[in-house]
Design a protein around this motif. Sequence first.
Motif, PDB file in Angstrom:
ATOM      1  N   PHE A 101       0.890  -1.002   0.156  1.00 56.97           N
ATOM      2  CA  PHE A 101       0.114   0.004  -0.157  1.00 56.97           C
ATOM      3  C   PHE A 101       0.765   1.239  -0.008  1.00 56.97           C
ATOM      4  CE2 PHE A 101      -2.030   3.162   2.945  1.00 56.97           C
ATOM      5  CZ  PHE A 101      -2.910   3.866   2.162  1.00 56.97           C
ATOM      6  N   LEU A 102       1.769   1.211   0.749  1.00 60.20           N
ATOM      7  CA  LEU A 102       2.889   2.303   0.775  1.00 60.20           C
ATOM      8  C   LEU A 102       3.596   2.745  -0.490  1.00 60.20           C
ATOM      9  CD1 LEU A 102       4.395   1.991   4.504  1.00 60.20           C
ATOM     10  CD2 LEU A 102       2.404   3.378   3.686  1.00 60.20           C
ATOM     11  N   VAL A 103       3.937   1.550  -1.097  1.00 58.29           N
ATOM     12  CA  VAL A 103       4.729   1.563  -2.578  1.00 58.29           C
ATOM     13  C   VAL A 103       3.714   2.229  -3.344  1.00 58.29           C
ATOM     14  CG1 VAL A 103       5.969   0.276  -4.171  1.00 58.29           C
ATOM     15  CG2 VAL A 103       6.391  -0.122  -1.756  1.00 58.29           C
ATOM     16  N   ASP A 104       2.700   1.481  -3.548  1.00 57.28           N
ATOM     17  CA  ASP A 104       1.481   2.102  -4.407  1.00 57.28           C
ATOM     18  C   ASP A 104       1.266   3.618  -4.189  1.00 57.28           C
ATOM     19  OD1 ASP A 104      -0.262   1.386  -6.404  1.00 57.28           O
ATOM     20  OD2 ASP A 104      -1.942   2.145  -4.844  1.00 57.28           O
ATOM     21  N   SER A 105       1.139   3.984  -2.986  1.00 58.34           N
ATOM     22  CA  SER A 105       1.019   5.513  -2.841  1.00 58.34           C
ATOM     23  C   SER A 105       2.211   6.354  -3.036  1.00 58.34           C
ATOM     24  CB  SER A 105       0.861   5.649  -1.205  1.00 58.34           C
ATOM     25  OG  SER A 105      -0.631   5.125  -0.732  1.00 58.34           O
ATOM     26  N   PHE A 106       3.385   5.992  -2.789  1.00 60.18           N
ATOM     27  CA  PHE A 106       4.558   6.532  -3.234  1.00 60.18           C
ATOM     28  C   PHE A 106       4.743   6.685  -4.876  1.00 60.18           C
ATOM     29  CE2 PHE A 106       6.632   6.016   0.788  1.00 60.18           C
ATOM     30  CZ  PHE A 106       6.951   7.381   1.217  1.00 60.18           C
ATOM     31  N   ALA A 107       4.053   5.674  -5.486  1.00 57.81           N
ATOM     32  CA  ALA A 107       4.238   5.777  -6.914  1.00 57.81           C
ATOM     33  C   ALA A 107       3.120   6.504  -7.534  1.00 57.81           C
ATOM     34  CB  ALA A 107       3.874   4.444  -7.387  1.00 57.81           C
ATOM     35  N   ALA A 108       2.273   7.072  -6.776  1.00 53.97           N
ATOM     36  CA  ALA A 108       0.938   7.777  -7.207  1.00 53.97           C
ATOM     37  C   ALA A 108       1.688   9.172  -7.016  1.00 53.97           C
ATOM     38  CB  ALA A 108      -0.274   7.609  -6.351  1.00 53.97           C
ATOM     39  N   ALA A 109       0.864  10.195  -7.835  1.00 57.18           N
ATOM     40  CA  ALA A 109       1.138  11.504  -7.686  1.00 57.18           C
ATOM     41  C   ALA A 109      -0.026  12.466  -6.923  1.00 57.18           C
ATOM     42  CB  ALA A 109       1.218  12.396  -9.044  1.00 57.18           C
ATOM     43  N   GLY A 110       0.195  13.625  -6.758  1.00 60.02           N
ATOM     44  CA  GLY A 110      -0.787  14.606  -6.050  1.00 60.02           C
ATOM     45  C   GLY A 110      -1.172  13.996  -4.408  1.00 60.02           C
ATOM     46  N   PRO A 111      -2.218  14.208  -4.148  1.00 60.04           N
ATOM     47  CA  PRO A 111      -2.641  13.932  -2.688  1.00 60.04           C
ATOM     48  C   PRO A 111      -2.348  12.598  -2.191  1.00 60.04           C
ATOM     49  CG  PRO A 111      -4.616  14.852  -4.114  1.00 60.04           C
ATOM     50  CD  PRO A 111      -3.607  14.634  -4.921  1.00 60.04           C
ATOM     51  N   SER A 112      -2.097  11.273  -2.729  1.00 61.40           N
ATOM     52  CA  SER A 112      -1.772  10.349  -2.310  1.00 61.40           C
ATOM     53  C   SER A 112      -0.316  10.293  -1.979  1.00 61.40           C
ATOM     54  CB  SER A 112      -2.015   9.322  -3.395  1.00 61.40           C
ATOM     55  OG  SER A 112      -3.366   9.056  -3.645  1.00 61.40           O
ATOM     56  N   LEU A 113       0.583  10.888  -2.791  1.00 61.98           N
ATOM     57  CA  LEU A 113       1.976  10.872  -2.333  1.00 61.98           C
ATOM     58  C   LEU A 113       2.280  11.942  -1.052  1.00 61.98           C
ATOM     59  CD1 LEU A 113       4.890  10.749  -3.028  1.00 61.98           C
ATOM     60  CD2 LEU A 113       4.863  12.387  -4.541  1.00 61.98           C
ATOM     61  N   THR A 114       1.191  12.983  -0.917  1.00 61.44           N
ATOM     62  CA  THR A 114       1.593  13.923   0.110  1.00 61.44           C
ATOM     63  C   THR A 114       0.991  13.423   1.277  1.00 61.44           C
ATOM     64  OG1 THR A 114       1.219  15.960  -1.437  1.00 61.44           O
ATOM     65  CG2 THR A 114       0.854  16.114   0.884  1.00 61.44           C
ATOM     66  N   ALA A 115       0.094  12.531   1.146  1.00 62.24           N
ATOM     67  CA  ALA A 115      -0.513  11.888   2.464  1.00 62.24           C
ATOM     68  C   ALA A 115       0.319  10.749   2.989  1.00 62.24           C
ATOM     69  CB  ALA A 115      -1.821  11.147   2.118  1.00 62.24           C
ATOM     70  N   VAL A 116       1.245  10.015   2.153  1.00 60.44           N
ATOM     71  CA  VAL A 116       1.893   8.896   2.510  1.00 60.44           C
ATOM     72  C   VAL A 116       3.279   9.713   2.976  1.00 60.44           C
ATOM     73  CG1 VAL A 116       3.188   8.522   0.253  1.00 60.44           C
ATOM     74  CG2 VAL A 116       3.126   6.544   1.947  1.00 60.44           C
ATOM     75  N   GLN A 117       3.560  10.727   2.380  1.00 67.66           N
ATOM     76  CA  GLN A 117       4.920  11.330   2.889  1.00 67.66           C
ATOM     77  C   GLN A 117       4.543  11.797   4.407  1.00 67.66           C
ATOM     78  OE1 GLN A 117       5.743  14.202  -0.243  1.00 67.66           O
ATOM     79  NE2 GLN A 117       7.295  12.951  -1.114  1.00 67.66           N
ATOM     80  N   LEU A 118       3.312  12.571   4.666  1.00 64.67           N
ATOM     81  CA  LEU A 118       2.931  12.803   6.008  1.00 64.67           C
ATOM     82  C   LEU A 118       2.771  11.604   7.027  1.00 64.67           C
ATOM     83  CD1 LEU A 118       1.640  15.528   7.463  1.00 64.67           C
ATOM     84  CD2 LEU A 118      -0.591  14.341   6.838  1.00 64.67           C
ATOM     85  N   LEU A 119       2.491  10.553   6.577  1.00 62.89           N
ATOM     86  CA  LEU A 119       2.492   9.363   7.252  1.00 62.89           C
ATOM     87  C   LEU A 119       3.969   9.062   7.639  1.00 62.89           C
ATOM     88  CD1 LEU A 119       0.259   7.410   8.429  1.00 62.89           C
ATOM     89  CD2 LEU A 119       0.684   5.878   6.601  1.00 62.89           C
ATOM     90  N   VAL A 120       5.040   8.879   6.800  1.00 63.99           N
ATOM     91  CA  VAL A 120       6.065   7.948   7.097  1.00 63.99           C
ATOM     92  C   VAL A 120       7.267   9.046   7.421  1.00 63.99           C
ATOM     93  CG1 VAL A 120       5.510   6.044   5.463  1.00 63.99           C
ATOM     94  CG2 VAL A 120       6.865   8.067   4.631  1.00 63.99           C
TER      95      VAL A 120
END
Length: 316
Positions: free
Chosen positions: A224-243
């Motif tokens: 799930f984290l890898v998929d979110s990092f590969a995405a752009a926009g809000p998903s990438l921002t959210a996973v960066q906020l998380l980790v």
Amino acid sequence: MVSAYIALYLFLAGTGAGAFLIGSVVDIVLRFRPMAARGWFVRVSAVTDAGLVLGPVLVAVSALFLVLDLGVPERAFRLFLVSTPSLLSMGAWSIVAFCGSAAAALVLGALAGDDDDDFERERGSGRVVLRVGEFASSVVATGLALFVVVYAGVFLAMYPSLPFLHTFWVPVLFVASALACGLAALMVTAFFRQAMPEVAGAMDALLAVDAVLIAVEAVVLGAFLVDSFAAAGPSLTAVQLLVSGRLLPLFWIGVVFAGLVVPFSVDVVCRRLPAPMAVALGATCTLVGGLCLRIAMLMATERFNLAFMSALGFWN
């Protein structure tokens, strides 16, 4: 701010339904596979049977937190009265139906008595009818428990306006976490039932299953984290906020260390060196990690919440 009520609702509903599902599967296997009664399944049943009681209790408590999150009882009642069914109303109905059918199975089973009685006595006293009703209620409750386990992740993932959660990995992650937390709840309960001689052996027999469930949850979380990092926009921002952002302590200490590393390590070590206290502490860490996972994911998504989601009471 993220509502703690909805996080507790998701956590308790998933944990309770997961515990019941595990207990029910073992119970069904023992009913239809007589050979299993002399093997691993009968050994672990000393622990998993508690899920048939603990499960509906936890799910019922979770419903109270859903009502608290909605703010007023009238909003909760409206979930059962909507003319057009929605996933949210289906979830509410499934909780009520699950608790009712699980309670019915317990009552009918208690009225039917022990299985050691001979068949003629059972038939003459009407126990066969009670047994049929008990089994039918158990099957219905098992199906509803499976729905409750799957429902939370599907509900969170169905909104394109929440891109961080709008992925098939979220339902899979919530199912894996619910099963891991359900078994952890059974292990903690078993620790307080050690006066029963068969419980300690059952806890040891379940360590391998617990380790597998935790490993699966860790793999799904990583995907799930890898998929979110590969995405752009809000998903990438959210996973960066998380980790690596402000949610870093909650994620790495609460979710990863407490929820995955500690219990997996305990399972591996205690398979060689049995220690019920350590097993119970590891299971408690799994539960803490499961709650932290839900809080962290909701907080990471909070900034992208739209007005129509607020109306559901998921964020206050």
